[in-house]
Design a protein around this motif. Sequence first.
Motif, PDB file in Angstrom:
ATOM      1  N   ASN A 128      -6.656 -12.543  91.654  1.00 19.60           N
ATOM      2  CA  ASN A 128      -6.813 -13.543  92.694  1.00 19.60           C
ATOM      3  C   ASN A 128      -8.208 -14.183  92.613  1.00 19.60           C
ATOM      4  N   GLY A 129      -9.230 -13.356  92.390  1.00 19.73           N
ATOM      5  CA  GLY A 129     -10.586 -13.867  92.255  1.00 19.73           C
ATOM      6  C   GLY A 129     -10.766 -14.767  91.047  1.00 19.73           C
ATOM      7  N   TRP A 130      -9.972 -14.548  90.024  1.00 24.11           N
ATOM      8  CA  TRP A 130     -10.021 -15.380  88.817  1.00 24.11           C
ATOM      9  C   TRP A 130      -9.151 -16.624  88.930  1.00 24.11           C
ATOM     10  N   GLY A 131      -8.499 -16.810  90.067  1.00 27.42           N
ATOM     11  CA  GLY A 131      -7.656 -17.979  90.263  1.00 27.42           C
ATOM     12  C   GLY A 131      -6.245 -17.830  89.727  1.00 27.42           C
ATOM     13  N   ILE A 132      -5.840 -16.606  89.407  1.00 23.47           N
ATOM     14  CA  ILE A 132      -4.472 -16.348  88.951  1.00 23.47           C
ATOM     15  C   ILE A 132      -3.706 -15.849  90.169  1.00 23.47           C
ATOM     16  N   GLY A 133      -2.893 -16.715  90.731  1.00 23.36           N
ATOM     17  CA  GLY A 133      -2.184 -16.393  91.958  1.00 23.36           C
ATOM     18  C   GLY A 133      -1.203 -15.259  91.782  1.00 23.36           C
ATOM     19  N   LEU A 134      -1.035 -14.481  92.822  1.00 25.37           N
ATOM     20  CA  LEU A 134      -0.128 -13.344  92.759  1.00 25.37           C
ATOM     21  C   LEU A 134       1.332 -13.770  92.647  1.00 25.37           C
ATOM     22  N   ARG A 135       1.620 -15.057  92.847  1.00 23.53           N
ATOM     23  CA  ARG A 135       2.995 -15.568  92.683  1.00 23.53           C
ATOM     24  C   ARG A 135       3.266 -16.066  91.264  1.00 23.53           C
ATOM     25  N   HIS A 136       2.262 -16.017  90.405  1.00 19.52           N
ATOM     26  CA  HIS A 136       2.477 -16.412  89.008  1.00 19.52           C
ATOM     27  C   HIS A 136       3.561 -15.504  88.418  1.00 19.52           C
ATOM     28  N   PRO A 137       4.490 -16.055  87.635  1.00 24.17           N
ATOM     29  CA  PRO A 137       5.617 -15.253  87.135  1.00 24.17           C
ATOM     30  C   PRO A 137       5.230 -14.047  86.277  1.00 24.17           C
ATOM     31  N   ALA A 138       4.048 -14.040  85.703  1.00 23.38           N
ATOM     32  CA  ALA A 138       3.645 -12.899  84.877  1.00 23.38           C
ATOM     33  C   ALA A 138       3.000 -11.779  85.681  1.00 23.38           C
ATOM     34  N   LEU A 174       7.891   3.990  78.932  1.00 21.84           N
ATOM     35  CA  LEU A 174       7.376   3.152  77.851  1.00 21.84           C
ATOM     36  C   LEU A 174       8.439   2.189  77.336  1.00 21.84           C
ATOM     37  N   ALA A 175       9.700   2.578  77.405  1.00 20.47           N
ATOM     38  CA  ALA A 175      10.772   1.652  77.022  1.00 20.47           C
ATOM     39  C   ALA A 175      10.791   0.464  77.976  1.00 20.47           C
ATOM     40  N   MET A 176      10.604   0.727  79.257  1.00 17.34           N
ATOM     41  CA  MET A 176      10.544  -0.347  80.253  1.00 17.34           C
ATOM     42  C   MET A 176       9.339  -1.233  79.986  1.00 17.34           C
ATOM     43  N   VAL A 177       8.200  -0.627  79.652  1.00 11.28           N
ATOM     44  CA  VAL A 177       6.994  -1.397  79.333  1.00 11.28           C
ATOM     45  C   VAL A 177       7.273  -2.319  78.147  1.00 11.28           C
ATOM     46  N   ARG A 178       7.849  -1.762  77.083  1.00  7.39           N
ATOM     47  CA  ARG A 178       8.161  -2.571  75.889  1.00  7.39           C
ATOM     48  C   ARG A 178       9.087  -3.720  76.233  1.00  7.39           C
ATOM     49  N   GLU A 179      10.107  -3.434  77.027  1.00  7.79           N
ATOM     50  CA  GLU A 179      11.087  -4.464  77.382  1.00  7.79           C
ATOM     51  C   GLU A 179      10.445  -5.590  78.192  1.00  7.79           C
ATOM     52  N   LEU A 180       9.642  -5.239  79.178  1.00  5.50           N
ATOM     53  CA  LEU A 180       8.975  -6.266  79.985  1.00  5.50           C
ATOM     54  C   LEU A 180       8.018  -7.097  79.141  1.00  5.50           C
ATOM     55  N   VAL A 181       7.230  -6.435  78.314  1.00  6.47           N
ATOM     56  CA  VAL A 181       6.279  -7.158  77.461  1.00  6.47           C
ATOM     57  C   VAL A 181       7.025  -8.112  76.538  1.00  6.47           C
ATOM     58  N   CYS A 182       8.098  -7.638  75.939  1.00  8.16           N
ATOM     59  CA  CYS A 182       8.894  -8.467  75.032  1.00  8.16           C
ATOM     60  C   CYS A 182       9.509  -9.643  75.775  1.00  8.16           C
ATOM     61  N   ASP A 183      10.080  -9.388  76.953  1.00 12.37           N
ATOM     62  CA  ASP A 183      10.702 -10.459  77.747  1.00 12.37           C
ATOM     63  C   ASP A 183       9.700 -11.548  78.108  1.00 12.37           C
ATOM     64  N   LEU A 184       8.449 -11.166  78.296  1.00 15.14           N
ATOM     65  CA  LEU A 184       7.413 -12.129  78.671  1.00 15.14           C
ATOM     66  C   LEU A 184       6.737 -12.776  77.464  1.00 15.14           C
ATOM     67  N   GLY A 185       7.120 -12.362  76.254  1.00 15.78           N
ATOM     68  CA  GLY A 185       6.516 -12.935  75.051  1.00 15.78           C
ATOM     69  C   GLY A 185       5.121 -12.399  74.771  1.00 15.78           C
ATOM     70  N   GLY A 186       4.859 -11.176  75.234  1.00 17.17           N
ATOM     71  CA  GLY A 186       3.544 -10.584  75.055  1.00 17.17           C
ATOM     72  C   GLY A 186       3.512  -9.567  73.930  1.00 17.17           C
ATOM     73  N   THR A 187       2.418  -8.821  73.871  1.00 15.41           N
ATOM     74  CA  THR A 187       2.256  -7.773  72.869  1.00 15.41           C
ATOM     75  C   THR A 187       1.776  -6.497  73.547  1.00 15.41           C
ATOM     76  N   ALA A 188       2.118  -5.378  72.926  1.00 10.21           N
ATOM     77  CA  ALA A 188       1.657  -4.065  73.378  1.00 10.21           C
ATOM     78  C   ALA A 188       1.275  -3.267  72.142  1.00 10.21           C
ATOM     79  N   VAL A 189       0.064  -2.738  72.133  1.00 16.11           N
ATOM     80  CA  VAL A 189      -0.391  -1.931  71.000  1.00 16.11           C
ATOM     81  C   VAL A 189      -1.174  -0.734  71.508  1.00 16.11           C
ATOM     82  N   VAL A 190      -1.123   0.343  70.707  1.00 20.29           N
ATOM     83  CA  VAL A 190      -1.951   1.517  70.966  1.00 20.29           C
ATOM     84  C   VAL A 190      -3.104   1.438  69.976  1.00 20.29           C
ATOM     85  N   ARG A 191      -4.323   1.524  70.505  1.00 26.28           N
ATOM     86  CA  ARG A 191      -5.511   1.464  69.647  1.00 26.28           C
ATOM     87  C   ARG A 191      -6.335   2.725  69.842  1.00 26.28           C
TER      88      ARG A 191
END
Length: 141
Positions: free
Chosen positions: A35-45, A108-125
Amino acid sequence: MFAPLTPLPYRHVLTLPAEPSAVRIARETAELTLNGWGIGLRHPAVDPALLILSELVTNTVRHAAAHSPQVTVIYGASRQRLVFAVHDTHPYQPPLDGPVDSTSGGGLAMVRELVCDLGGTAVVRTSTTVAGKGIWITLPL
């Protein structure tokens, strides 16, 4: 050749004891920070990002707390992307691809699915500065 990484203009780091209250605090901090960065909590992501964050912090509390008394959450953003990482000092690195068996649960399967659905990436470093690893999530805004 890869394009050079550009630093994110917004960044916040939070370190908490690896106990159940960390999940709520990490989520509330994310809401206030975004919110402080101007990313509204209603943003779809945002809702999926908060769910992913909650799941990753919960996993640290449940599975890594004995080896990692603290959890560190790194929040970052630019106009195009939202980035966050959950770091602990446990040496185990969970796979973020492949099948999830009955003993590992579905978080973690749910995490992968959500990230994929949103067009994002998930990595372990693996951390280069301290023991352990971080799970890094990048989501387009």
